[in-house]
Enzyme design. Structure first.
Site, PDB file in Angstrom:
ATOM      1  N   SER A  20       0.843  -1.194   0.000  1.00 21.83           N
ATOM      2  CA  SER A  20       0.000   0.000   0.000  1.00 21.83           C
ATOM      3  C   SER A  20       0.879   1.245   0.000  1.00 21.83           C
ATOM      4  CB  SER A  20      -0.900   0.017   1.234  1.00 21.83           C
ATOM      5  OG  SER A  20      -1.429   1.322   1.385  1.00 21.83           O
ATOM      6  N   HIS A  45      -1.097  -1.153  -4.220  1.00 23.28           N
ATOM      7  CA  HIS A  45      -2.416  -0.762  -3.710  1.00 23.28           C
ATOM      8  C   HIS A  45      -2.405   0.750  -3.470  1.00 23.28           C
ATOM      9  CE1 HIS A  45      -6.082  -1.636  -1.260  1.00 23.28           C
ATOM     10  NE2 HIS A  45      -5.642  -0.659  -0.471  1.00 23.28           N
ATOM     11  N   ASP A  47      -4.596   3.945  -1.970  1.00 19.47           N
ATOM     12  CA  ASP A  47      -5.726   4.318  -1.119  1.00 19.47           C
ATOM     13  C   ASP A  47      -6.202   5.718  -1.449  1.00 19.47           C
ATOM     14  OD1 ASP A  47      -6.031   2.018   0.674  1.00 19.47           O
ATOM     15  OD2 ASP A  47      -3.956   2.470   1.194  1.00 19.47           O
ATOM     16  N   MET A  49      -8.839   8.527  -0.432  1.00 19.97           N
ATOM     17  CA  MET A  49      -9.723   8.883   0.694  1.00 19.97           C
ATOM     18  C   MET A  49     -10.232  10.310   0.517  1.00 19.97           C
ATOM     19  SD  MET A  49      -7.354   7.610   3.817  1.00 19.97           S
ATOM     20  CE  MET A  49      -6.507   6.031   3.806  1.00 19.97           C
ATOM     21  N   HIS A  78      -8.222   1.490  -4.258  1.00 16.32           N
ATOM     22  CA  HIS A  78      -9.193   1.295  -3.176  1.00 16.32           C
ATOM     23  C   HIS A  78      -9.873   2.638  -2.921  1.00 16.32           C
ATOM     24  CE1 HIS A  78      -9.601   0.302   1.443  1.00 16.32           C
ATOM     25  NE2 HIS A  78     -10.765   0.497   0.854  1.00 16.32           N
ATOM     26  N   MET A  80     -12.028   4.922  -1.041  1.00  9.63           N
ATOM     27  CA  MET A  80     -12.701   5.185   0.244  1.00  9.63           C
ATOM     28  C   MET A  80     -13.363   6.545   0.118  1.00  9.63           C
ATOM     29  SD  MET A  80      -9.780   3.753   2.783  1.00  9.63           S
ATOM     30  CE  MET A  80      -8.554   3.712   1.489  1.00  9.63           C
ATOM     31  N   MET A 149     -11.695  -5.239   5.248  1.00 12.39           N
ATOM     32  CA  MET A 149     -10.827  -4.373   6.050  1.00 12.39           C
ATOM     33  C   MET A 149     -10.629  -5.022   7.421  1.00 12.39           C
ATOM     34  SD  MET A 149     -10.117  -1.787   4.113  1.00 12.39           S
ATOM     35  CE  MET A 149      -9.106  -1.012   5.368  1.00 12.39           C
ATOM     36  N   GLY A 154      -9.105   4.209   6.805  1.00 14.68           N
ATOM     37  CA  GLY A 154      -8.753   5.629   6.949  1.00 14.68           C
ATOM     38  C   GLY A 154      -7.287   5.900   7.255  1.00 14.68           C
ATOM     39  N   PHE A 155      -6.628   4.962   7.894  1.00 11.53           N
ATOM     40  CA  PHE A 155      -5.239   5.217   8.301  1.00 11.53           C
ATOM     41  C   PHE A 155      -4.399   3.956   8.181  1.00 11.53           C
ATOM     42  CE2 PHE A 155      -7.978   8.175  10.463  1.00 11.53           C
ATOM     43  CZ  PHE A 155      -7.340   9.394  10.258  1.00 11.53           C
ATOM     44  N   GLY A 156      -3.135   4.142   7.830  1.00 18.20           N
ATOM     45  CA  GLY A 156      -2.194   3.039   7.844  1.00 18.20           C
ATOM     46  C   GLY A 156      -1.672   2.832   9.256  1.00 18.20           C
ATOM     47  N   GLY A 157      -0.941   1.756   9.450  1.00 14.36           N
ATOM     48  CA  GLY A 157      -0.249   1.533  10.713  1.00 14.36           C
ATOM     49  C   GLY A 157      -1.120   1.132  11.887  1.00 14.36           C
ATOM     50  N   ASP A 184      -6.964  -6.000   4.123  1.00 11.60           N
ATOM     51  CA  ASP A 184      -6.275  -4.710   4.153  1.00 11.60           C
ATOM     52  C   ASP A 184      -6.271  -4.174   5.579  1.00 11.60           C
ATOM     53  OD1 ASP A 184      -5.264  -2.205   3.588  1.00 11.60           O
ATOM     54  OD2 ASP A 184      -6.921  -1.583   2.305  1.00 11.60           O
ATOM     55  N   GLY A 185      -5.060  -3.971   6.106  1.00 11.42           N
ATOM     56  CA  GLY A 185      -4.918  -3.351   7.421  1.00 11.42           C
ATOM     57  C   GLY A 185      -4.166  -4.218   8.408  1.00 11.42           C
ATOM     58  N   GLY A 186      -2.989  -3.757   8.819  1.00 13.92           N
ATOM     59  CA  GLY A 186      -2.235  -4.442   9.863  1.00 13.92           C
ATOM     60  C   GLY A 186      -1.621  -5.773   9.447  1.00 13.92           C
ATOM     61  N   GLY A 206       1.077  -2.188   4.005  1.00 16.82           N
ATOM     62  CA  GLY A 206       1.671  -0.861   3.894  1.00 16.82           C
ATOM     63  C   GLY A 206       2.899  -0.733   4.763  1.00 16.82           C
TER      64      GLY A 206
HETATM   65  C1  DX5 Z   1      -6.319   1.925   5.440  1.00 11.34           C
HETATM   66  C2  DX5 Z   1      -5.863   1.589   4.052  1.00 11.34           C
HETATM   67  C3  DX5 Z   1      -4.772   0.606   3.993  1.00 11.34           C
HETATM   68  C4  DX5 Z   1      -3.492   0.981   4.682  1.00 11.34           C
HETATM   69  C5  DX5 Z   1      -2.850  -0.285   5.166  1.00 11.34           C
HETATM   70  O1  DX5 Z   1      -7.531   2.593   5.370  1.00 11.34           O
HETATM   71  O2  DX5 Z   1      -6.946   1.076   3.275  1.00 11.34           O
HETATM   72  O3  DX5 Z   1      -4.513   0.206   2.651  1.00 11.34           O
HETATM   73  O4  DX5 Z   1      -2.600   1.686   3.871  1.00 11.34           O
HETATM   74  O5  DX5 Z   1      -1.738   0.053   5.883  1.00 11.34           O
HETATM   75  P1  DX5 Z   1      -1.052  -0.911   6.957  1.00 11.34           P
HETATM   76  O6  DX5 Z   1      -0.580  -2.115   6.199  1.00 11.34           O
HETATM   77  O7  DX5 Z   1       0.040  -0.072   7.498  1.00 11.34           O
HETATM   78  O8  DX5 Z   1      -2.102  -1.259   7.967  1.00 11.34           O
HETATM   79 ZN    ZN Z   2      -6.488   0.168   1.270  1.00 12.20          ZN
END
Ligand code: DX5
Ligand code: ZN
Length: 236
Positions: A20, A45, A47, A49, A78, A80, A149, A154-157, A184-186, A206
């Protein structure tokens, strides 16, 4: 390779990692993309938003179009955003190969999914973390990708939520056998195995890729853990 062939390619690979770009160095996107290519990555990927469907704003059509000019990677976009129907064509023209829309933004997504397919892209449907899987089940067979999800969008990490795997299992049963299940996510070395066991074959990652020293090595490691977990599951 057209969309259908690409689905087959991911099915054949059994576990495909889609880094991502949200966690990448936006000031040096071209360099980041080339590092992914050199590392053997095939899909990135992206994102998008809008600050309305999710409480954050990221990138839009012009950035996808600039990325398209400097990479051969497949672009998994993706969305959002609210009213994604209004922007499908623009993202396709910008070079998106896979386009995913949220069930929370399009409660009756049939027309939008068909439009994505008509435009030659692969249609995906996303279930946000916290939305009951029942909302998406009636449309599960209409999408080529079902994206679950494992964090609130909304946020990475963010930290991976294991209970999202219940939705993965339900969708694995409801989806067409040739559909991809994406998460997707974590996703990192500690969480990817459980996701693979639950039936995921396309993994967004990501932070765990872009905060590593060697993107190619990290992606190979993630893929290996996913494949091992999936084959252990099959052997049971
Ligand atoms: C969150 C995004 C993800 C995000 C994943 O809303 O859709 O794609 O970038 O990031 P990580 O892998 O850091 O959770
Ligand atoms: Zn995503």
């Amino acid at each position: 390779m057209n969309g259908e062939n690409w689905i087959n390619e991911v099915l054949r690979e059994r576990a495909t990692i889609a880094p991502s770009l949200l966690a990448s160095d936006f000031a040096n996107l071209e360099r980041e993309l080339h590092k992914l290519e050199e590392g053997g990555v095939k899909v990135a990927h992206i994102d998008v938003m809008d600050g309305r469907l999710v409480p954050n704003i990221s990138v839009g059509v012009p950035v996808v179009s600039s990325i398209r000019k400097v990479t051969t990677l497949k672009l998994d976009v993706h969305l959002m955003i609210v009213e994604p129907e209004r922007y499908i064509e623009a993202f396709r023209n910008a070079g998106a190969d896979f386009i995913s829309i949220h069930i929370e933004a399009s409660p009756c997504p049939t027309a939008a999914l068909n439009r994505i397919r008509e435009l030659g892209a692969v249609p995906g449907l996303v279930l946000n973390y916290g939305t009951p899987v029942e909302k998406i089940l009636p449309f599960a067979h209409e999408a080529d990708i079902l994206l679950v999800m494992s964090v609130p969008a909304g946020f990475g990490g963010q930290k991976f939520h294991y209970d999202a795997l219940e939705s993965v299992r339900a969708l694995r049963k409801a989806a067409r056998p040739d559909a991809l299940i994406e998460i997707d996510g974590g996703i990192d070395v500690n969480t990817i195995g459980a996701a693979a066991e639950a039936g995921v074959n396309l993994f967004v990652a990501g932070t765990s890729v872009f905060h590593s020293q060697d993107y190619g090595a990290q992606v190979s490691l993630l893929r290996k853990i996913a494949l091992d977990a999936a084959s252990k599951k099959r052997a049971v």
